[in-house]
Enzyme design. Structure first.
Site, PDB file in Angstrom:
ATOM      1  N   ASP A   1       0.865 -42.303 -73.705  1.00 42.07           N
ATOM      2  CA  ASP A   1       2.109 -41.975 -73.012  1.00 42.07           C
ATOM      3  C   ASP A   1       2.068 -42.613 -71.623  1.00 42.07           C
ATOM      4  O   ASP A   1       0.997 -43.001 -71.134  1.00 42.07           O
ATOM      5  CB  ASP A   1       2.208 -40.443 -72.918  1.00 42.07           C
ATOM      6  CG  ASP A   1       3.388 -39.979 -72.108  1.00 42.07           C
ATOM      7  OD1 ASP A   1       4.501 -40.483 -72.322  1.00 42.07           O
ATOM      8  OD2 ASP A   1       3.193 -39.088 -71.250  1.00 42.07           O
TER       9      ASP A   1
ATOM     10  N   ASP B   1       4.594 -41.574 -68.512  1.00 45.01           N
ATOM     11  CA  ASP B   1       4.939 -40.699 -67.394  1.00 45.01           C
ATOM     12  C   ASP B   1       3.991 -39.508 -67.308  1.00 45.01           C
ATOM     13  O   ASP B   1       3.748 -38.821 -68.305  1.00 45.01           O
ATOM     14  CB  ASP B   1       6.375 -40.196 -67.538  1.00 45.01           C
ATOM     15  CG  ASP B   1       7.397 -41.309 -67.405  1.00 45.01           C
ATOM     16  OD1 ASP B   1       8.477 -41.047 -66.875  1.00 45.01           O
ATOM     17  OD2 ASP B   1       7.108 -42.442 -67.829  1.00 45.01           O
TER      18      ASP B   1
END
Length: 298
Positions: free
Chosen positions: A89, A91
């Site tokens: 991922d 963020d």
């Protein structure tokens, strides 16, 4: 066989570590999971490794976290090795911000969007609906504000470049897969050294955001599918590592051999077999058993 590697909170090192280890071994024995061996890894002196001939990984993780929290932890049902694939991922994992929240600040609506983001990350809202709602609120914002936001707000998470570059130096393929946007993910991936980016694309007309998305949406299913597809290309026996922090990362974390929840939301932590709760991203390298003398990009 179960292997657990653990890094205790540095602030607590030397303060009751042996007592906590003794308590953990006693608690595990009472649960029918006697520890066959416990030792510090020679090349990473702050990593404790436990080996159990059998047992339940969930119970092992719960016991260790109860006694050592906050800690960094990885549990595997086989010897822990350097992965062949790393999918992460972006963020609040590879970078320290939520891009859409920061971008919303340039439109003067950060609190409104940040609340939706937090609820989606906690798993309280459907991701796709929450994404569309937030993007719609950005309609009319100039594309140039994205460049400003990148320059002024977006920063790599501590240890991110070292993690990506070190794994690449070991022959690992690296993929950044995010429910965020190519406008941010592409430059972040270039900075950190990812091989591939999978992300959403903001629709822009005449230099302004329309409030819509162009192309298919990258959601939790796409994250999981990306990991499975890229792993299949590497052949039998390939090992996958995934990192993430929110509910949208759960299917990906569950599909990986090593699914590590990074300073994550509770639901993501429950789904993972690894957690980073006190260190930075270089803790992942330590848990994999890669000595600091072999780290790159630090």
């Amino acid at each position: 066989m179960l292997i657990a590697r653990l890094i205790a909170d540095p602030a607590q090192n030397g303060i009751g570590l042996q007592a906590r280890l003794d308590a953990a071994m006693d608690a595990l024995a009472k649960r029918g999971m006697p520890v066959a061996m416990a030792h510090m890894l020679d090349h990473a002196g702050d990593v404790l490794q436990l080996a159990l001939p059998e047992g339940d990984a969930g119970a092992l993780g719960q016991t260790l976290e109860e006694l050592f929290a906050p800690c960094d932890l990885l549990i595997s049902d086989a010897d822990i090795a350097t992965p062949h694939l790393f999918v992460s991922d972006m963020d609040s994992t590879m970078i320290g911000q939520e891009c859409i929240d920061e971008l919303a600040d340039y439109a003067g609506i950060k609190p409104q969007i940040a609340e939706i983001t937090e609820r989606a990350m906690q798993g309280e809202l459907d991701f796709v609906s929450a994404l569309k709602e937030r993007v719609a609120l950005l309609a009319g914002l100039g594309e140039s504000e994205i460049t400003r936001c990148l320059d002024e707000r977006i920063r790599p998470m501590e240890g991110a470049r070292a993690l990506v570059q070190t794994l690449k130096s070991k022959g690992c393929k690296t993929v950044l897969v995010t429910g965020g946007f190519h406008h941010f993910a592409d430059p972040v991936a270039e900075t950190l050294g990812f091989d591939l980016v999978v992300a959403n694309r903001l629709e822009v007309v005449d230099g302004k955001l329309t409030g819509g998305l162009a192309g298919p949406i990258t959601d939790s299913g796409v994250k999981r599918a990306t990991l499975i597809e890229e792993l299949s290309k590497l052949g039998d026996g390939a090992i996958a590592l995934a990192t993430g922090d929110g509910a949208n990362d759960i299917p990906m974390l569950e599909a990986a051999h090593y699914g590590i929840a990074y300073h994550a939301k509770p639901k993501a932590k429950l789904a993972a077999n690894g957690i980073i709760d006190c260190g930075n991203l270089t803790s992942v390298l330590k848990l994999l058993g890669i000595p600091s003398s072999e780290w790159s990009g630090a």
